[in-house]
Design an enzyme around this catalytic site. Structure first.
Site, PDB file in Angstrom:
ATOM      1  CG  PHE A 113      -9.864  24.449   4.159  1.00 22.92           C
ATOM      2  CD1 PHE A 113     -10.742  23.565   4.779  1.00 22.92           C
ATOM      3  CD2 PHE A 113      -8.648  23.959   3.707  1.00 22.92           C
ATOM      4  CE1 PHE A 113     -10.403  22.223   4.953  1.00 22.92           C
ATOM      5  CE2 PHE A 113      -8.299  22.614   3.875  1.00 22.92           C
ATOM      6  CZ  PHE A 113      -9.188  21.750   4.503  1.00 22.92           C
ATOM      7  CG  LEU A 115      -4.435  21.506   6.043  1.00 25.89           C
ATOM      8  CD1 LEU A 115      -4.696  20.829   7.385  1.00 25.89           C
ATOM      9  CD2 LEU A 115      -4.859  20.541   4.909  1.00 25.89           C
ATOM     10  CB  SER A 122       3.252  18.227   0.731  1.00 27.91           C
ATOM     11  OG  SER A 122       3.141  18.884  -0.512  1.00 27.91           O
ATOM     12  CG  ASP A 230     -10.759  12.503  -0.387  1.00 29.69           C
ATOM     13  OD1 ASP A 230      -9.581  12.669  -0.765  1.00 29.69           O
ATOM     14  OD2 ASP A 230     -11.101  11.596   0.402  1.00 29.69           O
ATOM     15  N   GLY A 334       1.054  32.396 -31.055  1.00 31.81           N
ATOM     16  CA  GLY A 334       2.363  32.992 -31.289  1.00 31.81           C
ATOM     17  C   GLY A 334       2.582  34.192 -30.383  1.00 31.81           C
ATOM     18  CD  GLU A 358      -8.911  22.971  -2.801  1.00 31.29           C
ATOM     19  OE1 GLU A 358      -9.530  21.895  -2.722  1.00 31.29           O
ATOM     20  OE2 GLU A 358      -9.463  24.078  -2.908  1.00 31.29           O
ATOM     21  CD  GLU A 362       5.094  17.167  -7.554  1.00 34.36           C
ATOM     22  OE1 GLU A 362       4.282  17.960  -7.048  1.00 34.36           O
ATOM     23  OE2 GLU A 362       5.587  17.344  -8.685  1.00 34.36           O
TER      24      GLU A 362
HETATM   25  N1  CAA Z   1     -10.414  10.505   4.044  1.00 37.85           N
HETATM   26  C1  CAA Z   1     -10.524  10.090   5.348  1.00 37.85           C
HETATM   27  N2  CAA Z   1      -9.439   9.774   6.116  1.00 37.85           N
HETATM   28  C2  CAA Z   1      -8.213   9.864   5.554  1.00 37.85           C
HETATM   29  C3  CAA Z   1      -8.030  10.281   4.216  1.00 37.85           C
HETATM   30  C4  CAA Z   1      -9.188  10.591   3.454  1.00 37.85           C
HETATM   31  N3  CAA Z   1      -9.076  10.981   2.179  1.00 37.85           N
HETATM   32  N4  CAA Z   1      -6.720  10.277   3.936  1.00 37.85           N
HETATM   33  C5  CAA Z   1      -6.094   9.879   5.054  1.00 37.85           C
HETATM   34  N5  CAA Z   1      -6.993   9.624   6.013  1.00 37.85           N
HETATM   35  C6  CAA Z   1      -6.747   9.155   7.362  1.00 37.85           C
HETATM   36  C7  CAA Z   1      -5.943   7.847   7.330  1.00 37.85           C
HETATM   37  O1  CAA Z   1      -6.785   6.736   7.215  1.00 37.85           O
HETATM   38  C8  CAA Z   1      -5.247   7.882   8.685  1.00 37.85           C
HETATM   39  O2  CAA Z   1      -6.168   7.467   9.680  1.00 37.85           O
HETATM   40  P1  CAA Z   1      -5.742   6.504  10.911  1.00 37.85           P
HETATM   41  O3  CAA Z   1      -4.858   7.352  11.772  1.00 37.85           O
HETATM   42  O4  CAA Z   1      -7.043   6.175  11.587  1.00 37.85           O
HETATM   43  O5  CAA Z   1      -5.031   5.340  10.309  1.00 37.85           O
HETATM   44  C9  CAA Z   1      -4.976   9.368   8.902  1.00 37.85           C
HETATM   45  O6  CAA Z   1      -5.896  10.073   8.065  1.00 37.85           O
HETATM   46  C10 CAA Z   1      -3.569   9.760   8.539  1.00 37.85           C
HETATM   47  O7  CAA Z   1      -3.352   9.374   7.191  1.00 37.85           O
HETATM   48  P2  CAA Z   1      -1.905   9.238   6.547  1.00 37.85           P
HETATM   49  O8  CAA Z   1      -1.028   8.420   7.461  1.00 37.85           O
HETATM   50  O9  CAA Z   1      -2.041   8.804   5.140  1.00 37.85           O
HETATM   51  O10 CAA Z   1      -1.395  10.766   6.643  1.00 37.85           O
HETATM   52  P3  CAA Z   1      -0.062  11.465   6.172  1.00 37.85           P
HETATM   53  O11 CAA Z   1       0.381  12.362   7.265  1.00 37.85           O
HETATM   54  O12 CAA Z   1       0.899  10.440   5.641  1.00 37.85           O
HETATM   55  O13 CAA Z   1      -0.556  12.399   4.981  1.00 37.85           O
HETATM   56  C11 CAA Z   1      -1.089  13.005   2.725  1.00 37.85           C
HETATM   57  C12 CAA Z   1      -1.130  11.930   3.815  1.00 37.85           C
HETATM   58  C13 CAA Z   1      -1.865  12.410   1.551  1.00 37.85           C
HETATM   59  C14 CAA Z   1       0.326  13.313   2.289  1.00 37.85           C
HETATM   60  C15 CAA Z   1      -1.795  14.288   3.241  1.00 37.85           C
HETATM   61  O14 CAA Z   1      -1.016  14.925   4.229  1.00 37.85           O
HETATM   62  C16 CAA Z   1      -2.123  15.299   2.165  1.00 37.85           C
HETATM   63  O15 CAA Z   1      -3.110  15.163   1.457  1.00 37.85           O
HETATM   64  N6  CAA Z   1      -1.273  16.341   2.004  1.00 37.85           N
HETATM   65  C17 CAA Z   1      -1.589  17.453   1.111  1.00 37.85           C
HETATM   66  C18 CAA Z   1      -2.338  18.524   1.841  1.00 37.85           C
HETATM   67  C19 CAA Z   1      -3.099  19.417   0.924  1.00 37.85           C
HETATM   68  O16 CAA Z   1      -3.744  18.988  -0.015  1.00 37.85           O
HETATM   69  N7  CAA Z   1      -3.066  20.706   1.233  1.00 37.85           N
HETATM   70  C20 CAA Z   1      -3.827  21.651   0.505  1.00 37.85           C
HETATM   71  C21 CAA Z   1      -4.204  22.796   1.397  1.00 37.85           C
HETATM   72  S1  CAA Z   1      -5.781  23.458   1.126  1.00 37.85           S
HETATM   73  C22 CAA Z   1      -5.640  24.607  -0.099  1.00 37.85           C
HETATM   74  O17 CAA Z   1      -4.748  24.622  -0.891  1.00 37.85           O
HETATM   75  C23 CAA Z   1      -6.808  25.513  -0.123  1.00 37.85           C
HETATM   76  C24 CAA Z   1      -6.755  26.786  -0.865  1.00 37.85           C
HETATM   77  O18 CAA Z   1      -6.467  27.829  -0.329  1.00 37.85           O
HETATM   78  C25 CAA Z   1      -7.246  26.800  -2.276  1.00 37.85           C
END
Ligand code: CAA
Length: 375
Positions: A113, A115, A122, A230, A334, A358, A362
């Site tokens: 995955f 991202l 973040s 999620d 220990g 993931e 924070e």
């Molecule tokens: N489900 C569906 N839609 C969602 C959602 C969700 N859980 N969360 C947000 N959205 C939608 C919002 O409704 C919004 O939609 P609209 O444009 O229609 O209003 C859109 O997405 C943007 O949402 P935000 O304005 O809240 O977005 P943001 O840019 O402020 O970011 C955040 C929010 C929670 C900080 C997010 O960026 C985030 O979760 N960051 C962390 C990323 C992460 O977890 N990375 C892990 C990488 S994967 C990994 O680690 C894998 C591995 O190798 C093990």
């Protein structure tokens, strides 16, 4: 039955090699193949699509068992199930399900995955990787890093910016196959823990893929990423349960054997109080994880049901709990806990990543607070 099957497999085949896998940072090819045979690579994918046709609660149970034996093997399983099979199941076309989901869920192929990027973790929507349309194809340029399974994956789901002016709504997801010209992985990263779960940086240099490999709508990628996470956070929370349980069980066994002041240290209240807190915290975390997993099961049929907050609570509490439990378990051991001859130091190192990947602790608090403030 799923829990028992996963426990038998984990204790018989995974636990005996876990220390060696960690020490040698060895990719567990044979365990991944066995997990495929046992249906553990696509637990909640319907059987007609190559999976085991079980629930997300079953997935959480199995993840805890595998991770209690080896957290590296646990996260390899988690990425394939939560971050690759799940979005293909929810957002893939019928052709994409037949071509990609089936072999991934059956464990014949492995997924990753994409991202995170070197300059956006973040702040996930602020990605630099771009995809530009060219007729029936897309041309991808950029890089993704810390990608678990990256060096070995047959298939990657990658998130790209296709329209910078649209912010998060300008993100589009694609499916990229290993071997596509312009797509390559660097050598595995060197990390503090989960040594056997290789991650890497992946590069896209004029990587052309057909539009048929677009996952979901143009501009719909960020929502796919967020709703996928999620589910992924339930997997990592379950991994944290497994790590904490392994540490606690070893601390309990050790406390019954080790004598100090004329009796087993298990008879000392100083040790008993630690064990009590560890057991209570582990159980509280488990209940949060099972709640989130059962909501995810309900969401399969109840359209629009979200479990973002419950998943974030489960991941936040379980990951921080795993760090505390591994810390206290080492205290019970220990000096032996600090030695590489025992597993405690591995659990301690492995626990730490669950607070980071993931979604950091924070970010989990941001998700929980946003939901709380919505009222
Ligand atoms: N489900 C569906 N839609 C969602 C959602 C969700 N859980 N969360 C947000 N959205 C939608 C919002 O409704 C919004 O939609 P609209 O444009 O229609 O209003 C859109 O997405 C943007 O949402 P935000 O304005 O809240 O977005 P943001 O840019 O402020 O970011 C955040 C929010 C929670 C900080 C997010 O960026 C985030 O979760 N960051 C962390 C990323 C992460 O977890 N990375 C892990 C990488 S994967 C990994 O680690 C894998 C591995 O190798 C093990």
């Amino acid at each position: 039955m799923v829990q028992q099957m996963a426990r038998d497999f984990a204790q018989r085949e995974v636990a005996p090699v876990a220390r060696e896998l960690d020490r040698e940072a060895r990719w567990p090819t044979e365990l991944i193949a066995r997990m495929g045979e046992l249906g553990l690579m696509g637990v909640a994918v319907p059987d007609e699509l190559g999976g085991a046709g079980m629930t997300n609660v079953c997935y959480a149970l199995a993840m805890e068992e595998i991770s209690a034996a080896c957290a590296s093997t646990g996260v390899i399983m988690s990425v394939n199930n939560s971050l690759v099979c799940d979005p293909l199941l929810k957002f893939g076309s019928d052709e994409q399900k037949a071509k990609y989901l089936k072999p991934l869920a059956a464990g014949e192929q492995l997924g990753c995955f994409g991202l995170t990027e070197p300059s956006s973790g973040s702040d996930a929507s602020n990605m630099q990787t771009v995809a530009v349309r060219d007729g029936d194809e897309w041309v991808i340029n950029g890089s993704k890093n810390w990608i678990t399974n990256g060096p070995h994956a047959d298939v990657m789901i990658v998130f790209t910016c296709t329209d910078r002016s649209q912010g998060a709504r300008g993100t589009t997801a694609f499916i990229v196959e290993k071997g596509t010209p312009g797509y390559r992985s660097e050598a595995p990263d060197e990390k503090m823990g989960i040594h056997a779960a290789h991650s890497s940086t992946l590069f896209f240099e004029d990587c052309r893929i057909p539009d048929a490999q677009r996952l979901g709508e143009v501009g719909g990628g960020f929502k796919i990423a967020m709703s996928t996470l999620d589910g992924g956070r339930i997997g990592i929370a379950s991994q944290a349960l497994g790590i904490a349980r392994a540490a606690l069980e070893k601390a309990i066994d050790y406390s019954k054997e080790r004598k100090a002041f004329g009796k087993p240290i298990a008879k000392l209240q100083a040790i008993q109080f630690k064990l009590a807190d560890m057991a209570m915290e582990l159980d509280a975390a488990r209940l949060l994880v099972w709640r989130a997993a059962s909501l995810k099961d309900r969401a399969v049929t109840e359209k629009g049901l979200r479990h973002s907050e419950e998943s974030a609570m489960a991941k936040l509490f379980a990951s921080e709990m795993a760090t505390r439990v591994a810390h206290q378990a080492m205290q019970v051991f220990g000096g032996y806990g600090y030695s590489q001859e025992y597993d405690l130091e591995r659990h301690y190192r492995d626990a730490r990543i669950t607070e980071i990947y993931e979604g950091t602790s924070e970010i989990m608090r941001i998700v929980i607070a946003a939901n709380a403030l919505k009222g």
